[in-house]
Design an enzyme around this catalytic site. Structure first.
Site, PDB file in Angstrom:
ATOM      1  N   PRO A 170       0.813  -1.215   0.000  1.00  0.00           N
ATOM      2  CA  PRO A 170       0.000   0.000   0.000  1.00  0.00           C
ATOM      3  C   PRO A 170       0.845   1.263   0.000  1.00  0.00           C
ATOM      4  O   PRO A 170       2.069   1.217   0.147  1.00  0.00           O
ATOM      5  CB  PRO A 170      -0.762  -0.121   1.312  1.00  0.00           C
ATOM      6  CG  PRO A 170       0.247  -0.753   2.236  1.00  0.00           C
ATOM      7  CD  PRO A 170       1.027  -1.724   1.370  1.00  0.00           C
ATOM      8  N   TRP A 171       0.144   2.402  -0.117  1.00  0.00           N
ATOM      9  CA  TRP A 171       0.846   3.683  -0.153  1.00  0.00           C
ATOM     10  C   TRP A 171       1.190   4.226   1.222  1.00  0.00           C
ATOM     11  O   TRP A 171       2.039   5.099   1.348  1.00  0.00           O
ATOM     12  CB  TRP A 171       0.041   4.722  -0.930  1.00  0.00           C
ATOM     13  CG  TRP A 171      -1.398   4.902  -0.542  1.00  0.00           C
ATOM     14  CD1 TRP A 171      -2.483   4.456  -1.230  1.00  0.00           C
ATOM     15  CD2 TRP A 171      -1.918   5.600   0.596  1.00  0.00           C
ATOM     16  NE1 TRP A 171      -3.649   4.821  -0.586  1.00  0.00           N
ATOM     17  CE2 TRP A 171      -3.334   5.528   0.537  1.00  0.00           C
ATOM     18  CE3 TRP A 171      -1.327   6.292   1.661  1.00  0.00           C
ATOM     19  CZ2 TRP A 171      -4.157   6.107   1.500  1.00  0.00           C
ATOM     20  CZ3 TRP A 171      -2.150   6.860   2.631  1.00  0.00           C
ATOM     21  CH2 TRP A 171      -3.546   6.775   2.542  1.00  0.00           C
ATOM     22  N   LYS A 195       4.503  -5.511  -6.431  1.00  0.00           N
ATOM     23  CA  LYS A 195       4.000  -4.253  -7.005  1.00  0.00           C
ATOM     24  C   LYS A 195       3.796  -3.251  -5.867  1.00  0.00           C
ATOM     25  O   LYS A 195       2.892  -3.400  -5.048  1.00  0.00           O
ATOM     26  CB  LYS A 195       2.664  -4.443  -7.728  1.00  0.00           C
ATOM     27  CG  LYS A 195       2.218  -3.171  -8.474  1.00  0.00           C
ATOM     28  CD  LYS A 195       0.730  -3.129  -8.746  1.00  0.00           C
ATOM     29  CE  LYS A 195      -0.056  -2.402  -7.687  1.00  0.00           C
ATOM     30  NZ  LYS A 195       0.220  -0.933  -7.610  1.00  0.00           N
ATOM     31  N   PRO A 196       4.617  -2.193  -5.801  1.00  0.00           N
ATOM     32  CA  PRO A 196       4.349  -1.143  -4.824  1.00  0.00           C
ATOM     33  C   PRO A 196       3.218  -0.249  -5.310  1.00  0.00           C
ATOM     34  O   PRO A 196       2.858  -0.274  -6.496  1.00  0.00           O
ATOM     35  CB  PRO A 196       5.668  -0.376  -4.772  1.00  0.00           C
ATOM     36  CG  PRO A 196       6.263  -0.545  -6.127  1.00  0.00           C
ATOM     37  CD  PRO A 196       5.820  -1.908  -6.610  1.00  0.00           C
ATOM     38  N   SER A 197       2.652   0.536  -4.400  1.00  0.00           N
ATOM     39  CA  SER A 197       1.643   1.506  -4.818  1.00  0.00           C
ATOM     40  C   SER A 197       2.231   2.439  -5.861  1.00  0.00           C
ATOM     41  O   SER A 197       3.384   2.880  -5.751  1.00  0.00           O
ATOM     42  CB  SER A 197       1.168   2.321  -3.613  1.00  0.00           C
ATOM     43  OG  SER A 197       0.439   3.460  -4.035  1.00  0.00           O
ATOM     44  N   GLU A 198       1.430   2.760  -6.873  1.00  0.00           N
ATOM     45  CA  GLU A 198       1.896   3.697  -7.897  1.00  0.00           C
ATOM     46  C   GLU A 198       2.142   5.089  -7.332  1.00  0.00           C
ATOM     47  O   GLU A 198       2.864   5.886  -7.931  1.00  0.00           O
ATOM     48  CB  GLU A 198       0.883   3.776  -9.042  1.00  0.00           C
ATOM     49  CG  GLU A 198      -0.482   4.311  -8.665  1.00  0.00           C
ATOM     50  CD  GLU A 198      -1.436   3.222  -8.200  1.00  0.00           C
ATOM     51  OE1 GLU A 198      -2.661   3.490  -8.201  1.00  0.00           O
ATOM     52  OE2 GLU A 198      -0.968   2.113  -7.840  1.00  0.00           O
ATOM     53  N   SER A 248      -6.719  -1.723   0.670  1.00  0.00           N
ATOM     54  CA  SER A 248      -8.110  -1.460   1.004  1.00  0.00           C
ATOM     55  C   SER A 248      -8.945  -2.725   0.852  1.00  0.00           C
ATOM     56  O   SER A 248      -8.534  -3.697   0.196  1.00  0.00           O
ATOM     57  CB  SER A 248      -8.669  -0.378   0.083  1.00  0.00           C
ATOM     58  OG  SER A 248      -8.771  -0.867  -1.244  1.00  0.00           O
ATOM     59  N   GLU A 269      -4.362  -8.463   4.127  1.00  0.00           N
ATOM     60  CA  GLU A 269      -4.362  -7.579   5.297  1.00  0.00           C
ATOM     61  C   GLU A 269      -4.973  -6.278   4.828  1.00  0.00           C
ATOM     62  O   GLU A 269      -4.338  -5.496   4.120  1.00  0.00           O
ATOM     63  CB  GLU A 269      -2.940  -7.384   5.834  1.00  0.00           C
ATOM     64  CG  GLU A 269      -2.918  -6.844   7.259  1.00  0.00           C
ATOM     65  CD  GLU A 269      -2.964  -5.327   7.339  1.00  0.00           C
ATOM     66  OE1 GLU A 269      -4.068  -4.795   7.643  1.00  0.00           O
ATOM     67  OE2 GLU A 269      -1.944  -4.682   7.086  1.00  0.00           O
ATOM     68  N   CYS A 303      -4.149   1.560   9.324  1.00  0.00           N
ATOM     69  CA  CYS A 303      -5.326   0.690   9.394  1.00  0.00           C
ATOM     70  C   CYS A 303      -5.669   0.266  10.814  1.00  0.00           C
ATOM     71  O   CYS A 303      -6.803  -0.142  11.081  1.00  0.00           O
ATOM     72  CB  CYS A 303      -5.136  -0.535   8.502  1.00  0.00           C
ATOM     73  SG  CYS A 303      -3.625  -1.456   8.812  1.00  0.00           S
ATOM     74  N   GLU A 401     -14.057   3.665   7.169  1.00  0.00           N
ATOM     75  CA  GLU A 401     -12.643   3.954   7.402  1.00  0.00           C
ATOM     76  C   GLU A 401     -12.288   5.287   6.740  1.00  0.00           C
ATOM     77  O   GLU A 401     -12.118   5.364   5.527  1.00  0.00           O
ATOM     78  CB  GLU A 401     -11.773   2.832   6.849  1.00  0.00           C
ATOM     79  CG  GLU A 401     -10.309   2.975   7.196  1.00  0.00           C
ATOM     80  CD  GLU A 401      -9.474   1.815   6.691  1.00  0.00           C
ATOM     81  OE1 GLU A 401      -8.481   1.485   7.361  1.00  0.00           O
ATOM     82  OE2 GLU A 401      -9.802   1.242   5.634  1.00  0.00           O
TER      83      GLU A 401
END
Length: 499
Positions: A170-171, A195-198, A248, A269, A303, A401
């Site tokens: 996630p970012w 793959k990391p968050s863009e 998410s 997660e 989170c 959230e």
């Protein structure tokens, strides 16, 4: 309680020259080196304190994922055949490199995400500890003892790598969540395509640059790009044996649906909406002080954040006054404006608009902001630290959230009511209970439907204990020996020796 003037908060801006960042290469990391993307397209990276672009990375394609998976497939048998000791030595070396490069990684993390220095420092030190813990834990796995469970037949339980694991991070914690996934995945003998968050790929790419050569080529690969393209291909690729996601609920559902086409394992997660149950006998001052950190760490983009307070009606006014007093001392600003900055911007313009929308709808519905409640003026994506009070049961702000610097406060009157309302949420990641009653401290956590329940603390983590949720917060466990179990498979070998 009256609305506190939001002018109390202003954004501290950096003054003077800021050191130049050590940016990573912009390509994908495949087969042990950086390579350009197949499409030539680039994704702009934005500084959330200004809204200005300052870097770009390759926008990956399904072909790029296929190339990375092919490299991981080639590398996995050799890596999986190494001993736990050999894998442990590699993970220890990665930990040493991260520790030696902490200043570079911290600066990149803050620049890319807007995190205060203290949060980036904690992320990097926690990443080091994650790799060191897994370096040792990977050498200490145990299984059912070998034995003759059927007469004349000896059973042996083998623990094997799963194979190739796809990872989507996630970012909000790009480096740390990469460490949480990579350390146990590698320790278990798997190869990886990540793959990391863009939005926040820079520290992940920098890590690849720093540790290139530590692992055999192809064991660890990174493809940058968008979720519907790169993430989707990871989820449905037939040569990926498990896909692990931190993100998410929507992202997790999409990945799980795609993964079903190949019947691959999924490790999720996802989001959370942590209730904080404050009983009448709790140490209210200690709870308010703790929530100053646990509710606003990483600007609430967390989170497990202590974001939903349920306080007994008899002490609600006193507690809320204590909480607002604590929140009023938070320092908002650019991470480059000083080590004492505690609240940074939202990660992106879109997320800023989302959080601001939640606040506006809450105010329109008659909910009161005891402090904060609005975006802050000037460039960047800053939201004032906020405490919403007089929040009715079932309100959007208390159920959804928000993922920003916002705590909601509700009241309750009896024990059965508060447990029912705490559990009345689609999320099940974390919760906390605040009481001096020994009976409550033992009985209430058992009744709460959350993967982690703290008593008289919140958001305290350790690598030795698991992290993960129930219900909409997903399944699978990060950290601890449980993560190693999740990222490996067991095989039963039964040998007939009766003849």
């Amino acid at each position: 309680m009256t609305l506190t003037d939001i002018a109390r908060f202003s954004v501290r801006r950096a003054s003077g020259h800021t050191p130049e960042l050590e940016l990573p290469p912009a390509g994908h990391f495949i087969g042990g080196s950086f390579v350009p993307g197949s499409s030539g397209a680039q994704t702009e990276i934005v500084d959330p304190t200004t809204g200005q672009s300052f870097a770009s990375v390759a926008e990956g394609t399904a072909d790029d994922v296929d190339a990375a998976v092919a490299a991981a497939v080639r590398a996995q048998p050799g890596w999986g055949a190494t001993t736990p000791k050999e894998r442990s030595e590699a993970l220890s070396k990665i930990a040493d490199i991260i520790e030696a490069s902490h200043a570079v990684l911290e600066a990149l993390e803050s620049a890319n995400t807007g995190k205060p220095q203290s949060v980036s420092e904690d992320d990097v030190s926690s990443a080091v500890d994650t790799f060191r813990f897994m370096a040792g834990a990977g050498r200490a796995l145990s299984s059912l003892a070998a034995g003759d469970y059927v007469a004349g037949h000896t059973s042996v339980i083998l623990r094997e790598p799963i194979g190739v694991v796809g990872v989507i991070t996630p970012w909000n914690y790009p480096l740390l969540m990469a460490a949480w996934k990579l350390a146990p995945i590698l320790a278990a003998g798997n190869s990886v395509v990540l793959k990391p968050s863009e939005q926040t790929p820079l520290t992940t790419l920098k890590l690849m640059e720093l540790i290139a050569g530590v692992l055999p080529d192809g064991v660890l690969n990174v493809v940058t790009g968008l979720g519907p393209v790169v993430g989707a291909r990871l989820a449905d690729h037939p040569d990926i044996n498990l896909v692990a996601v931190t993100g998410s609920v929507g992202s997790g559902k999409a990945v799980a649906s795609l993964a079903g086409s190949t019947v691959k394992r999924v490790h999720l997660e996802l989001g959370g909406k942590a209730p904080v149950l404050i009983y009448a006998d709790a140490d209210l001052a200690a709870a308010a002080t703790a929530l100053r950190t646990a509710g606003f760490w990483n600007s609430g983009q967390e989170c497990g954040s202590a974001c939903r307070v349920l306080v007994h009606e008899s002490v609600a006014e006193e507690f809320t006054e204590l909480l607002v007093r604590e929140v009023s001392t938070l320092v908002v600003g650019d991470p480059a404006a000083g080590a004492d900055v505690e609240i940074g911007p939202m990660v992106s313009e879109a997320h800023f608009a989302r959080v601001a929308g939640f606040l506006q709808r809450a105010l329109d519905a008659g909910i009161t902001a005891a402090i904060g409640g609005r975006p802050l003026e000037g460039p960047g994506y800053f939201i004032a630290p906020t405490v919403l009070v007089n929040v009715p049961a079932g309100a959007e702000a208390a159920r959804e959230e928000i993922f920003g610097p916002v705590i909601t406060v509700e009241t309750f009157s009896d024990e059965q009511e508060v447990i029912r309302r705490a559990n009345d949420t689609p999320y099940g990641l974390a919760a906390s209970v605040w009481t001096s009653d020994a009976r409550l401290s033992m009985s209430v956590p058992r009744k709460l439907d959350f993967g982690t329940v703290w008593v008289n603390s919140h958001l305290v983590l350790a690598n030795e204990v698991p992290w993960g949720g129930f219900k909409g917060s997903g399944y699978g466990r990060d950290l601890s020996l449980y993560a190693l179990e999740d990222f490996s498979r067991t095989k039963h070998v039964m040998i007939n020796h009766s003849a």
